[in-house]
Enzyme design. Structure first.
Site, PDB file in Angstrom:
ATOM      1  N   CYS A 183      43.350  37.451  31.680  1.00  0.00           N
ATOM      2  CA  CYS A 183      43.613  36.107  31.684  1.00  0.00           C
ATOM      3  C   CYS A 183      44.866  36.012  30.925  1.00  0.00           C
ATOM      4  O   CYS A 183      45.612  36.757  30.143  1.00  0.00           O
ATOM      5  CB  CYS A 183      42.530  35.321  30.976  1.00  0.00           C
ATOM      6  SG  CYS A 183      40.935  35.757  31.002  1.00  0.00           S
TER       7      CYS A 183
ATOM      8  N   ARG B 158      47.424  38.789  35.470  1.00  0.00           N
ATOM      9  CA  ARG B 158      46.624  39.108  34.512  1.00  0.00           C
ATOM     10  C   ARG B 158      45.313  38.556  34.927  1.00  0.00           C
ATOM     11  O   ARG B 158      44.017  39.026  34.251  1.00  0.00           O
ATOM     12  CB  ARG B 158      46.972  38.334  33.258  1.00  0.00           C
ATOM     13  CG  ARG B 158      48.409  38.833  32.719  1.00  0.00           C
ATOM     14  CD  ARG B 158      48.648  37.946  31.359  1.00  0.00           C
ATOM     15  NE  ARG B 158      47.958  38.166  30.261  1.00  0.00           N
ATOM     16  CZ  ARG B 158      48.160  39.170  29.441  1.00  0.00           C
ATOM     17  NH1 ARG B 158      49.119  39.824  29.443  1.00  0.00           N
ATOM     18  NH2 ARG B 158      47.154  39.184  28.354  1.00  0.00           N
TER      19      ARG B 158
ATOM     20  N   TRP C 251      40.683  36.147  34.436  1.00  0.00           N
ATOM     21  CA  TRP C 251      39.738  37.141  35.126  1.00  0.00           C
ATOM     22  C   TRP C 251      38.440  37.003  34.343  1.00  0.00           C
ATOM     23  O   TRP C 251      38.401  37.256  33.308  1.00  0.00           O
ATOM     24  CB  TRP C 251      40.698  38.507  34.465  1.00  0.00           C
ATOM     25  CG  TRP C 251      40.192  39.561  35.333  1.00  0.00           C
ATOM     26  CD1 TRP C 251      40.388  40.162  36.486  1.00  0.00           C
ATOM     27  CD2 TRP C 251      39.299  40.402  34.520  1.00  0.00           C
ATOM     28  NE1 TRP C 251      39.890  41.241  36.772  1.00  0.00           N
ATOM     29  CE2 TRP C 251      38.757  41.766  35.467  1.00  0.00           C
ATOM     30  CE3 TRP C 251      38.521  40.625  33.393  1.00  0.00           C
ATOM     31  CZ2 TRP C 251      38.114  42.785  35.126  1.00  0.00           C
ATOM     32  CZ3 TRP C 251      37.735  41.677  32.983  1.00  0.00           C
ATOM     33  CH2 TRP C 251      37.644  42.783  33.801  1.00  0.00           C
TER      34      TRP C 251
ATOM     35  N   GLY D 182      40.326  37.122  25.899  1.00  0.00           N
ATOM     36  CA  GLY D 182      39.786  37.950  25.174  1.00  0.00           C
ATOM     37  C   GLY D 182      37.916  37.773  25.263  1.00  0.00           C
ATOM     38  O   GLY D 182      37.455  37.146  26.076  1.00  0.00           O
TER      39      GLY D 182
ATOM     40  N   GLU E 192      46.122  60.250  41.219  1.00  0.00           N
ATOM     41  CA  GLU E 192      47.119  59.024  41.368  1.00  0.00           C
ATOM     42  C   GLU E 192      47.314  58.533  42.822  1.00  0.00           C
ATOM     43  O   GLU E 192      47.211  57.370  42.979  1.00  0.00           O
ATOM     44  CB  GLU E 192      48.370  59.349  40.865  1.00  0.00           C
ATOM     45  CG  GLU E 192      49.470  58.196  40.748  1.00  0.00           C
ATOM     46  CD  GLU E 192      48.994  57.086  40.020  1.00  0.00           C
ATOM     47  OE1 GLU E 192      48.065  56.890  39.261  1.00  0.00           O
ATOM     48  OE2 GLU E 192      49.931  55.966  40.083  1.00  0.00           O
TER      49      GLU E 192
ATOM     50  N   LYS F 125      45.876  54.853  43.798  1.00  0.00           N
ATOM     51  CA  LYS F 125      46.598  53.874  44.423  1.00  0.00           C
ATOM     52  C   LYS F 125      45.969  53.239  45.594  1.00  0.00           C
ATOM     53  O   LYS F 125      45.933  52.176  46.152  1.00  0.00           O
ATOM     54  CB  LYS F 125      48.085  54.649  44.919  1.00  0.00           C
ATOM     55  CG  LYS F 125      48.993  54.663  43.978  1.00  0.00           C
ATOM     56  CD  LYS F 125      49.598  53.600  43.227  1.00  0.00           C
ATOM     57  CE  LYS F 125      48.675  53.199  41.942  1.00  0.00           C
ATOM     58  NZ  LYS F 125      48.753  53.620  40.652  1.00  0.00           N
TER      59      LYS F 125
ATOM     60  N   GLU G 108      42.699  51.047  44.972  1.00  0.00           N
ATOM     61  CA  GLU G 108      42.796  49.810  44.480  1.00  0.00           C
ATOM     62  C   GLU G 108      43.619  48.848  45.244  1.00  0.00           C
ATOM     63  O   GLU G 108      43.078  47.441  44.974  1.00  0.00           O
ATOM     64  CB  GLU G 108      43.540  49.935  43.097  1.00  0.00           C
ATOM     65  CG  GLU G 108      45.018  50.260  42.893  1.00  0.00           C
ATOM     66  CD  GLU G 108      45.476  50.467  41.562  1.00  0.00           C
ATOM     67  OE1 GLU G 108      44.830  49.572  40.527  1.00  0.00           O
ATOM     68  OE2 GLU G 108      46.190  51.251  41.152  1.00  0.00           O
TER      69      GLU G 108
ATOM     70  N   HIS H 207      33.586  73.085  45.765  1.00  0.00           N
ATOM     71  CA  HIS H 207      32.396  73.166  44.926  1.00  0.00           C
ATOM     72  C   HIS H 207      31.574  71.841  45.035  1.00  0.00           C
ATOM     73  O   HIS H 207      30.731  71.661  44.167  1.00  0.00           O
ATOM     74  CB  HIS H 207      33.068  73.463  43.581  1.00  0.00           C
ATOM     75  CG  HIS H 207      33.428  74.649  43.250  1.00  0.00           C
ATOM     76  ND1 HIS H 207      32.757  75.755  43.359  1.00  0.00           N
ATOM     77  CD2 HIS H 207      34.765  74.948  43.005  1.00  0.00           C
ATOM     78  CE1 HIS H 207      33.665  76.837  43.043  1.00  0.00           C
ATOM     79  NE2 HIS H 207      34.994  76.288  43.001  1.00  0.00           N
TER      80      HIS H 207
HETATM   81  O1  M6R Z   1      49.209  48.940  30.891  1.00  0.00           O
HETATM   82  P1  M6R Z   1      48.479  50.414  30.944  1.00  0.00           P
HETATM   83  O2  M6R Z   1      49.338  51.458  31.455  1.00  0.00           O
HETATM   84  O3  M6R Z   1      47.872  50.749  29.700  1.00  0.00           O
HETATM   85  O4  M6R Z   1      47.421  50.063  32.205  1.00  0.00           O
HETATM   86  C1  M6R Z   1      46.407  51.025  32.208  1.00  0.00           C
HETATM   87  C2  M6R Z   1      45.586  51.071  33.420  1.00  0.00           C
HETATM   88  O5  M6R Z   1      44.993  49.737  33.458  1.00  0.00           O
HETATM   89  C3  M6R Z   1      46.401  50.897  34.763  1.00  0.00           C
HETATM   90  O6  M6R Z   1      47.255  52.291  35.083  1.00  0.00           O
HETATM   91  C4  M6R Z   1      45.634  50.563  35.971  1.00  0.00           C
HETATM   92  O7  M6R Z   1      44.988  51.966  36.220  1.00  0.00           O
HETATM   93  C5  M6R Z   1      46.540  50.310  37.332  1.00  0.00           C
HETATM   94  N1  M6R Z   1      46.135  49.443  38.014  1.00  0.00           N
HETATM   95  C6  M6R Z   1      47.041  51.373  38.111  1.00  0.00           C
HETATM   96  O8  M6R Z   1      47.697  51.375  39.293  1.00  0.00           O
END
Ligand code: M6R
Length: 609
Positions: A2, A27, A74, A101, A482, A486, A489, A505
């Protein structure tokens, strides 16, 4: 998550608020809303969906007022809908609240307020704040009413509050959710993050937990929630509004991928001591003595930052001989981690505001650990509340999928390895080799970008697939994780990252002609083993996209498609091998018509636990 923006001054609040909300859309983008006070009237406008929907609704409005608050949501409690959109108002709609929050005791408060005759208009936890402030606003002092209301609340909040009966004051308060205050000429701004206000002022103060600010037209007053007067240092923002624009790219994600030649340079600028074969990290100077004595590091992080930490585990164990553990922040605090005087805790976070990481940081501090931060956002909670740390200097990362922050984190962790390694067993010559290899990385990244068209072609071939496997070993196992993150998401394709050998496995059962594997197969100590894993996939009809070392012709016999990266030393290879994976995910998502910068259900900064 948010985003909150507030304004009080002599200008029209609406354009400032809407522009601020657009900057904060990373956000959350489930709904958006604005409340304005004009000539002792309070008007609330809101809509489901993105800020643009709200903007369309506002086009015909005039005389909107010079005091206002706004919110982009959010969803946590209550579906993304019109009625659950912020701002929320009290019973007679005389005051409005925006909240970031979670109010943990909201059900108890809600029931209590209902018994007192209050009717709720939404399903959110946030609405209780509006009713509580209304209940305690008995003598016309809005600041005092907010302070009293917050005494009843358990949980986290960053809030903005305005009232039609107090047209000359905007209240902000925080506990656990960030709030920054912008100081302008005869005007003040309140925001979850400085990107919302940098167009208007560079002078800011960062509120700490349990702080409340009363912004009036002629000045401001900050107190603790128990009403002790406090003062804050005024900081100067180091970035400008241009860095928040797409700069000609279709998406922030692509811009941020392409920025990596510079951001990696920025992360190492002034920090690599080539002749001495070591690094200097000024943010760690206060703990230099401790760094000599530690024998264990715990990295705590989430998501992409957690993947960077995993690479760090390989680096520090191999080259500095320090034992490393990598913890999910969300799990760390629910265990009973053993922290002795020779253990150092590093929290890694792009935003510096991730709630799970903050909670883990506090848990480690409670246990007496020295906690250091590796983060990007200057002035963020982690940057301010750790014993020291290192900034990434990557500039604002807006795309929800983290890209440039990852490579900057890897760069900083490489520097840390160099520093700690040279304090221990790493020879001068090896240090010089690592420093030289690090300095070459930005040029090597630029070389990978030249294959962008080939990567796009491969993306076209594979975009229709709904399942992918990502495989890597050693330093490149975290890169496989990673790469998979990517892709999933931003394209909503199911993708799993695995250590290449672990695949047999279990996940091997999934492989068929419709489940391609992206395999990081660099010319390093595990090359032959990875080739065997590729054969295992091929034997089951699986297609292979290989990330390989340039000039490796051999790999073409094993893979259906090859993307090359320049040769570097093994510890730095993730800085290069991740680039094609970022581009592949980007192009596949673009071909599938996905909302790349704002994928569904996600938010850039996860400020709820
Ligand atoms: O701001 P931060 O690095 O603490 O965020 C951590 C994760 O929320 C962030 O890396 C998230 O996984 C991303 N969307 C990945 O691309």
């Amino acid at each position: 998550m948010c985003g909150i923006v507030g304004y009080i001054g002599d200008k029209d609040a609406y354009p400032i608020l809407i522009e601020g909300l657009i900057a904060l859309e990373y956000r959350g983008y489930d709904s958006a809303g604005i409340a304005l006070v004009n000539e002792s009237a309070l008007t609330v406008f809101k809509d489901k969906g993105k800020v643009d929907h709200l903007r369309t609704q506002m086009e015909t409005q005039t005389k909107l007022g010079t005091l206002g608050i706004s919110h982009t949501r959010w969803a946590t409690h209550g579906a993304p809908s019109y009625k659950n959109a912020h701002p929320h108002t009290n019973g007679n709609d005389s005051l409005a609240v925006v909240h970031n929050g979670i109010i943990e005791n909201f059900e108890i408060l809600r029931e209590k307020l209902k018994k007192e005759g209050i009717t709720f208009k939404s399903e959110t936890d946030s609405e209780v704040i509006a009713h509580l402030v209304g209940k305690y606003l008995t003598n016309g002092n809005l600041g005092a009413a907010v302070r009293r209301a917050l005494q009843d609340i358990e949980g986290t909040f960053g809030i903005g509050v305005i009232s039609r009966d107090n047209p000359d004051v905007l209240i902000g308060a925080r506990r656990g959710s960030p709030l920054v205050v912008g100081i302008g000429e005869k005007e003040f701004f309140l925001a979850s993050d400085a990107s919302a206000i940098v167009r208007h002022t560079k002078k800011v103060i960062y509120l700490n937990d349990n702080n409340l600010i009363e912004l009036a037209r002629g000045g401001y007053r900050t107190t603790t929630l128990d009403n002790r007067k406090i003062s804050h240092k005024i900081h100067n923002l180091e970035f400008d509004a241009d860095s928040l624009a797409k700069g000609g790219y279709d998406h922030f994600m692509l811009k941020e991928i392409m920025e990596q030649t510079n951001t990696i340079k920025n992360a190492m600028r002034g920090r690599v001591l080539c002749d001495e074969g070591t690094a200097r990290l000024d943010g760690l100077n206060l703990v230099l003595q401790e760094l000599r004595q530690i024998n264990r590091i715990i990295f705590v992080a989430c998501g992409t930052s957690w993947h960077a930490a995993l690479v760090g585990e390989y680096m520090l164990e191999e080259l500095a001989g320090i034992s490393v553990e990598v913890e999910y922040a969300s799990e760390f605090r629910y265990r009973n981690p053993i922290i002795d005087p020779h253990t150092l805790v590093f929290v890694i976070s792009q935003s510096g505001e991730t709630a799970d990481t903050l909670a883990a940081m506090r848990e480690a501090q409670r246990k007496g650990a020295t906690v250091l931060g590796i983060c990007n956002v200057v002035g963020s909670s982690i940057a301010r509340d750790t014993h020291g740390g290192v900034y990434l200097h990557a500039g604002p990362e807006i795309g929800v999928a983290s890209t440039k922050a990852f490579t900057s984190q890897l760069t900083v962790i490489s520097l840390l390895t160099l520093l700690l390694g040279r304090m221990r067993r790493l020879s001068h010559d090896d240090g010089v080799t690592i420093a030289g290899a690090l300095e070459a990385v930005p040029r090597q990244v630029a070389k990978i970008f030249k294959q962008n068209d080939e990567i796009k072609t491969i993306a076209h071939i594979y975009a229709p697939h709904n399942n992918f496997l990502y495989l890597g070993r050693s330093y490149n196992f975290p890169v496989a994780l990673e790469g998979a993150l990517k892709l999933k998401e931003i394209s909503y394709i199911h993708a799993e990252g695995y250590p290449a050998a672990e695949m047999k496995h279990g996940p091997i059962a999934l492989i068929d002609k419709d489940m391609p594997s992206v395999v990081i197969a660099l010319r390093d100590s595990v090359y032959d083993k990875v080739i065997s894993n590729i054969q295992e996939v091929r034997a089951r009809g699986g297609k292979i996209i290989a990330i390989a070392t340039e000039k490796d012709k051999e790999i073409q016999k094993h893979a259906h498609h090859v993307i090359y990266v320049p040769k570097t030393i093994p510890m730095l290879s993730p800085l290069l091998s991740v680039i094609p994976l970022q581009l592949l995910a980007y192009h596949i998502a673009a071909i599938r018509g996905c909302e790349i910068d704002q994928p569904r259900n996600l938010a850039k900064s996860v400020t709820v636990e």
